[in-house]
Design an enzyme around this catalytic site. Structure first.
Site, PDB file in Angstrom:
ATOM      1  N   CYS A 190       7.346  18.842 -13.533  1.00 56.83           N
ATOM      2  CA  CYS A 190       6.204  19.189 -14.387  1.00 56.83           C
ATOM      3  C   CYS A 190       5.258  20.196 -13.751  1.00 56.83           C
ATOM      4  CB  CYS A 190       5.427  17.923 -14.752  1.00 56.83           C
ATOM      5  SG  CYS A 190       4.464  17.231 -13.374  1.00 56.83           S
ATOM      6  N   HIS A 232       0.802  -1.221   0.000  1.00 55.45           N
ATOM      7  CA  HIS A 232       0.000   0.000   0.000  1.00 55.45           C
ATOM      8  C   HIS A 232       0.834   1.270   0.000  1.00 55.45           C
ATOM      9  CE1 HIS A 232      -3.520  -2.481   1.913  1.00 55.45           C
ATOM     10  NE2 HIS A 232      -3.363  -2.704   0.619  1.00 55.45           N
TER      11      HIS A 232
END
Length: 248
Positions: free
Chosen positions: A150, A119
């Protein structure tokens, strides 16, 4: 607690040992379970409504601050006797692989070397746009901070509701479980999918499955040995019954 002799022999002669851990072992270190963490200012929120891509898209600042608060809880925790016993167990069984549903990194902090995180990890971050793991970024006032590559938002590298498990981690976990001759399942409710199916796969492959949990679970009727109690109590006793005095 009396450890069955058959269990002792099974563990001693195991060649491919796998471990599956859940929230119970971390709870023994004071890490609240997912829902138990909702206290204080966060009690008004449903955690299932915060741990989703949709929640992050709608209110990224809220989700980031919630995870920052949970990171503080994890940072205060220390590996417990159960974690340390698994490190000792690895000394006797170098092929041991831990598959964990926990995101706190306590197994690694304790010293375990082969840990598969199904997880994710609350102390690791990634770009929400490009899924790129980010080790560091320049200090920012923005919450959440922005990806230096980005300019997308940065998020915790954890699996949210509605997201698939990391493909590589799941493949590694399946291989470790299916190749195991003994599986210890520790502190897991046996309810969260797809991790809940892993012990069943081990059983199908002919592995001996040992459950350690204070409570009975849906898995209990299926396992070969079921030991009731906390991992910090049972695991050191289990190791001592097999190899004598341990370092834990």
């Amino acid at each position: 607690m009396i450890i069955p002799a058959e269990l002792t022999q099974c563990l001693k002669h195991s060649k491919r040992l796998a471990i599956l851990t859940g929230a119970g072992i971390s709870a023994e270190s004071g890490v609240p379970t997912f829902r138990d963490a909702q206290t204080g200012l966060w009690a008004q929120y449903n955690p299932t409504e915060l741990a989703t891509p949709e929640a992050f898209q709608q209110n990224p600042k809220l989700v980031w601050e919630w995870y920052a608060w949970r990171q503080q809880l994890v940072a205060k925790a220390e590996p417990n006797a159960g974690h340390l016993a698994l490190v000792e167990l690895e000394h006797h069984q170098p092929s041991l692989t831990i598959v964990t549903q926990n995101i706190d990194g306590l197994h690694q902090r304790a010293g375990s070397n082969r840990v598969i995180e199904l997880h994710g990890n609350i102390n690791r971050f990634k770009c929400a746009t490009e899924n790129r793991i980010l080790e560091q970024w320049e200090k920012q006032t923005a919450i959440p901070p922005h990806c230096p590559y980005c300019n997308g938002l940065i998020r915790p590298d954890v699996v949210w509701f509605g997201e698939s498990l990391p493909v590589f981690a799941l493949e590694q976990a399946l291989q470790a479980i299916e190749r195991s001759d003994v599986l210890l399942t520790i502190g897991t409710s046996a309810l969260v999918q797809p991790a809940a199916t892993l012990p069943l796969k081990a059983l199908q492959q002919g592995a001996t499955v040992i459950e350690i949990n204070p409570e009975t679970t849906p898995l209990t009727p299926c396992v070969h040995f079921s030991l009731r109690g906390k991992s910090g109590d049972i695991l050191p006793k289990l190791l001592k019954s097999v190899w004598g005095d341990t370092q834990t």
